[in-house]
Design a protein around this motif. Sequence first.
Motif, PDB file in Angstrom:
ATOM      1  N   MET A   1       6.994  11.691  -1.488  1.00 34.23           N
ATOM      2  CA  MET A   1       5.821  11.865  -0.634  1.00 34.23           C
ATOM      3  C   MET A   1       5.910  10.890   0.531  1.00 34.23           C
ATOM      4  O   MET A   1       6.137   9.689   0.324  1.00 34.23           O
ATOM      5  N   ALA A   2       5.724  11.412   1.730  1.00 29.10           N
ATOM      6  CA  ALA A   2       5.779  10.588   2.925  1.00 29.10           C
ATOM      7  C   ALA A   2       4.615   9.601   2.960  1.00 29.10           C
ATOM      8  O   ALA A   2       3.578   9.846   2.320  1.00 29.10           O
ATOM      9  N   PRO A   3       4.736   8.519   3.695  1.00 31.70           N
ATOM     10  CA  PRO A   3       3.638   7.543   3.770  1.00 31.70           C
ATOM     11  C   PRO A   3       2.316   8.161   4.206  1.00 31.70           C
ATOM     12  O   PRO A   3       1.253   7.747   3.723  1.00 31.70           O
ATOM     13  N   SER A   4       2.381   9.137   5.073  1.00 32.24           N
ATOM     14  CA  SER A   4       1.154   9.789   5.533  1.00 32.24           C
ATOM     15  C   SER A   4       0.479  10.608   4.445  1.00 32.24           C
ATOM     16  O   SER A   4      -0.704  10.926   4.524  1.00 32.24           O
ATOM     17  N   GLY A   5       1.255  10.955   3.422  1.00 30.96           N
ATOM     18  CA  GLY A   5       0.731  11.815   2.366  1.00 30.96           C
ATOM     19  C   GLY A   5       0.747  13.279   2.720  1.00 30.96           C
ATOM     20  O   GLY A   5       0.435  14.134   1.894  1.00 30.96           O
ATOM     21  N   GLY A   6       1.120  13.583   3.961  1.00 34.45           N
ATOM     22  CA  GLY A   6       1.066  14.965   4.411  1.00 34.45           C
ATOM     23  C   GLY A   6       2.319  15.756   4.148  1.00 34.45           C
ATOM     24  O   GLY A   6       2.360  16.969   4.401  1.00 34.45           O
TER      25      GLY A   6
ATOM     26  N   SER B   1       0.833  -1.191   0.000  1.00 29.99           N
ATOM     27  CA  SER B   1       0.000   0.000   0.000  1.00 29.99           C
ATOM     28  C   SER B   1       0.867   1.239   0.000  1.00 29.99           C
ATOM     29  O   SER B   1       1.814   1.341   0.799  1.00 29.99           O
ATOM     30  N   ILE B   2       0.545   2.183  -0.888  1.00 28.11           N
ATOM     31  CA  ILE B   2       1.398   3.361  -1.025  1.00 28.11           C
ATOM     32  C   ILE B   2       1.387   4.231   0.226  1.00 28.11           C
ATOM     33  O   ILE B   2       2.271   5.071   0.391  1.00 28.11           O
ATOM     34  N   ASN B   3       0.427   4.058   1.110  1.00 29.08           N
ATOM     35  CA  ASN B   3       0.404   4.872   2.319  1.00 29.08           C
ATOM     36  C   ASN B   3       1.207   4.230   3.460  1.00 29.08           C
ATOM     37  O   ASN B   3       1.078   4.627   4.624  1.00 29.08           O
ATOM     38  N   THR B   4       2.023   3.244   3.115  1.00 28.36           N
ATOM     39  CA  THR B   4       2.904   2.624   4.101  1.00 28.36           C
ATOM     40  C   THR B   4       4.375   2.850   3.790  1.00 28.36           C
ATOM     41  O   THR B   4       5.239   2.466   4.584  1.00 28.36           O
ATOM     42  N   ARG B   5       4.648   3.477   2.659  1.00 30.65           N
ATOM     43  CA  ARG B   5       6.035   3.619   2.244  1.00 30.65           C
ATOM     44  C   ARG B   5       6.275   4.988   1.639  1.00 30.65           C
ATOM     45  O   ARG B   5       5.348   5.628   1.138  1.00 30.65           O
ATOM     46  N   CYS B   6       7.507   5.419   1.680  1.00 32.27           N
ATOM     47  CA  CYS B   6       7.905   6.640   0.992  1.00 32.27           C
ATOM     48  C   CYS B   6       7.831   6.394  -0.507  1.00 32.27           C
ATOM     49  O   CYS B   6       8.451   5.450  -1.011  1.00 32.27           O
ATOM     50  N   MET B   7       7.089   7.224  -1.200  1.00 36.23           N
ATOM     51  CA  MET B   7       6.973   7.105  -2.648  1.00 36.23           C
ATOM     52  C   MET B   7       7.726   8.254  -3.296  1.00 36.23           C
ATOM     53  O   MET B   7       7.649   9.408  -2.845  1.00 36.23           O
ATOM     54  N   THR B   8       8.439   7.940  -4.364  1.00 38.97           N
ATOM     55  CA  THR B   8       9.286   8.948  -4.984  1.00 38.97           C
ATOM     56  C   THR B   8       9.216   8.878  -6.509  1.00 38.97           C
ATOM     57  O   THR B   8       8.830   7.855  -7.087  1.00 38.97           O
ATOM     58  N   TRP B   9       9.601   9.978  -7.117  1.00 37.67           N
ATOM     59  CA  TRP B   9       9.828  10.044  -8.551  1.00 37.67           C
ATOM     60  C   TRP B   9      11.289  10.420  -8.765  1.00 37.67           C
ATOM     61  O   TRP B   9      11.794  11.357  -8.133  1.00 37.67           O
ATOM     62  N   PHE B  10      11.932   9.691  -9.646  1.00 33.07           N
ATOM     63  CA  PHE B  10      13.294   9.977 -10.062  1.00 33.07           C
ATOM     64  C   PHE B  10      13.301  10.194 -11.571  1.00 33.07           C
ATOM     65  O   PHE B  10      12.371   9.803 -12.267  1.00 33.07           O
ATOM     66  N   ARG B  11      14.354  10.768 -12.062  1.00 37.60           N
ATOM     67  CA  ARG B  11      14.535  10.866 -13.502  1.00 37.60           C
ATOM     68  C   ARG B  11      16.004  10.661 -13.838  1.00 37.60           C
ATOM     69  O   ARG B  11      16.885  10.968 -13.039  1.00 37.60           O
ATOM     70  N   ARG B  12      16.183  10.131 -15.024  1.00 41.38           N
ATOM     71  CA  ARG B  12      17.540   9.987 -15.539  1.00 41.38           C
ATOM     72  C   ARG B  12      17.618  10.786 -16.829  1.00 41.38           C
ATOM     73  O   ARG B  12      16.964  10.435 -17.821  1.00 41.38           O
ATOM     74  N   ILE B  13      18.410  11.825 -16.777  1.00 37.67           N
ATOM     75  CA  ILE B  13      18.641  12.643 -17.959  1.00 37.67           C
ATOM     76  C   ILE B  13      19.916  12.142 -18.614  1.00 37.67           C
ATOM     77  O   ILE B  13      20.866  11.765 -17.938  1.00 37.67           O
ATOM     78  N   ALA B  14      19.933  12.128 -19.936  1.00 36.98           N
ATOM     79  CA  ALA B  14      21.046  11.555 -20.685  1.00 36.98           C
ATOM     80  C   ALA B  14      22.379  12.087 -20.168  1.00 36.98           C
ATOM     81  O   ALA B  14      22.589  13.291 -20.057  1.00 36.98           O
ATOM     82  N   GLY B  15      23.270  11.126 -19.870  1.00 40.38           N
ATOM     83  CA  GLY B  15      24.608  11.489 -19.452  1.00 40.38           C
ATOM     84  C   GLY B  15      24.741  11.871 -17.994  1.00 40.38           C
ATOM     85  O   GLY B  15      25.824  12.254 -17.554  1.00 40.38           O
TER      86      GLY B  15
END
Length: 126
Positions: A51-56, A28-42
């Motif tokens: 986002m923290a598990p609490s969503g807050g 469940s996404i409200n139990t773990r830290c959810m993140t977005w990463f990106r890889r830009i060339a090079g």
Amino acid sequence: QVKLVESGGGSVQAGGSLSLSCAASGFSINTRCMTWFRRIAGKEREGVAAMAPSGGLTDYVHSVKGRFTFSRDVAQNTVYLQMNSLKPEDSGMYYCAAGLYSCGAEWSDANRYRDWGQGTQVNVSS
């Protein structure tokens, strides 16, 4: 089994918008830290938002603050990244990652994450 599936990438002109989704299963996404990463060339993989598990509590890398918004739908077990005012330097492969517990100050360290999606490509033309 943990699974993360990103979608929503594509090609837009500078100033445009895209909305990325990451559908999670196996936890469940409200139990773990959810993140977005990106890889830009090079370049190394860069933490974009968390986002923290609490969503807050959310945090963003400085370069996207005020332009990107992290949100979630717990019922759908999905997180989103709304990207506005896109710039060519935002182009890259975007990944969703789930941390084990809270995010913490080191959330942008990619080595902390075991579970990753396959990525979705974002291309912003000038």
